[in-house]
Design an enzyme around this catalytic site. Sequence first.
Site, PDB file in Angstrom:
ATOM      1  N   GLU A 174       0.819  -1.211   0.000  1.00  0.00           N
ATOM      2  CA  GLU A 174       0.000   0.000   0.000  1.00  0.00           C
ATOM      3  C   GLU A 174       0.856   1.265   0.000  1.00  0.00           C
ATOM      4  O   GLU A 174       0.377   2.364   0.299  1.00  0.00           O
ATOM      5  CB  GLU A 174      -0.955  -0.026   1.201  1.00  0.00           C
ATOM      6  CG  GLU A 174      -1.924  -1.200   1.192  1.00  0.00           C
ATOM      7  CD  GLU A 174      -3.243  -0.956   0.449  1.00  0.00           C
ATOM      8  OE1 GLU A 174      -3.774   0.166   0.506  1.00  0.00           O
ATOM      9  OE2 GLU A 174      -3.746  -1.910  -0.195  1.00  0.00           O
ATOM     10  N   HIS A 245      -4.271   1.672   7.438  1.00  0.00           N
ATOM     11  CA  HIS A 245      -2.876   1.964   7.069  1.00  0.00           C
ATOM     12  C   HIS A 245      -2.161   2.441   8.330  1.00  0.00           C
ATOM     13  O   HIS A 245      -2.787   3.053   9.204  1.00  0.00           O
ATOM     14  CB  HIS A 245      -2.789   3.091   6.029  1.00  0.00           C
ATOM     15  CG  HIS A 245      -3.267   2.710   4.664  1.00  0.00           C
ATOM     16  ND1 HIS A 245      -4.073   3.531   3.910  1.00  0.00           N
ATOM     17  CD2 HIS A 245      -3.039   1.606   3.910  1.00  0.00           C
ATOM     18  CE1 HIS A 245      -4.319   2.949   2.746  1.00  0.00           C
ATOM     19  NE2 HIS A 245      -3.718   1.781   2.725  1.00  0.00           N
ATOM     20  N   CYS A 367      -2.677  11.438   3.785  1.00  0.00           N
ATOM     21  CA  CYS A 367      -3.025  10.475   2.724  1.00  0.00           C
ATOM     22  C   CYS A 367      -2.924  11.129   1.362  1.00  0.00           C
ATOM     23  O   CYS A 367      -2.645  10.460   0.367  1.00  0.00           O
ATOM     24  CB  CYS A 367      -4.469  10.005   2.872  1.00  0.00           C
ATOM     25  SG  CYS A 367      -4.815   9.127   4.373  1.00  0.00           S
TER      26      CYS A 367
END
Length: 444
Positions: A174, A245, A367
């Site tokens: 990721e 995450h 993000c």
Amino acid sequence: MKFYEANFDGLIGPNHNYAGLAAGNLASVKNAKHVSQPKQAALEGLEKMRTLLRLGYKQGFLLPQQRPRLDILRNLGFSGSDSEIINKVAKQQPNFLPLIYSASSMWAANAATVTPSPDSEDGRVHLTPANLLTTNHRSIEHTETFKCLNTVFSNSEHFAVHEALHSHTEFADEGAANHTRLCSSYDSKGVGLFVYGRDGQSHTQRFPARQTLHASKAIARQHGIEQTAKFLLQHPDVIDAGAFHNDVVAVGNGPLLFFHQEAFDTNQQSEIFTQLVEQLPFQALEVSSKDVSIEDAISSYLFNSQLLASPDGDMTKMCLIAPTECRDNAAVNNYLSTLMEDKSQPIREVHFVDVRQSMSNGGGPACLRLRVVLSDKEIAAVNPTFILNEGQINKLQTWVKTYYRDEIAPADLADPSLMDDCYRALDALTQLLQLGSYYDFQQV
Ligand code: SUG
């Protein structure tokens, strides 16, 4: 040679919508099927970029990806003209529409993992697009990410853009959301801290762990940092609590790691912190569950703030770019006020930014950006189209105001006119940036 941290934000696309596609991401699930505001979303993102620019930081951006992705529907057996395909899918398989319409590439922290040149074996900046295998809608991003990174970082003397890792669940990756480069100063050799959620086995009960240890190790190998890299298990309970995450529960920069007490496997944490103290002037700034509960940390996205050294790289004068949700949460706001009085740690200021449209899909300030530490020379080698000044932000805002819809409701995805509007916006963007026929839909 002087080094800086540049932030490349994902430019939010005209297709931004709420589809509830991300299991384990509480905001995405909570806001599923709500009406989105793409124009507002993109303007918020650009205003965040302006905030950093005005504070004196280097700010770049990455292109929105082509959506809808008709090629995927064709691959799945649908045929006809573009409009016919949308109409058929809307009738026969409407659940495919959100997959090919997601604007999820806006979250540039998941675009790639980056190793700056002072750390890599060959003295180049290494970038590996994340394969994002865990979620269907994000697994289609990496091919376009590879193309975008090759456009922005095209100079192979300074940059090495790798292909995403082999597409198998064992290598699920990721990107930078699970990687932190710790260092004493940007120009010195740093340590890559990789946080993973799953090794041979999955430790979570409720939600998928997206990052694998194999993927993190492969990236370290590719980038030539395997001798120094550290690998730390994210605590399975925080993944199950909604931290899909690591950047939902921890953020680091320079010598500082700012993290929640419950973020990591505690045994591994103490072992790795001991090693970091030996290698760096490492400082661990732990937030206790007593001060900020894990629920408040996840709903406010405190740890998804951008943690920045001063614009000239001074690690003793840091700031946080926090989402306004942190100001609105009493416990988090109190914590931040107390933190500002604590001079034993380097964070001196907090700036709040409104990125609510992105936050409603589980994406905070951190993000939205991919950090790339670059020397003067390397910055000069970046494609200048993607380094912003205020004039370019104004132009992009005018483009957004001209081409973006105010709202997208779930039912709008079934109407081919949304496809036309999205392509028209992207076509105008490539003209504005003089990129030529960049997108696949422009090739036909
Ligand atoms: O992968 N949300 C993204 C949010 C990514 C946030 N990034 C970082 N933490 N670095 C995700 O879960 C939601 C899409 C939707 O439901 O429409 C989504 O994909």
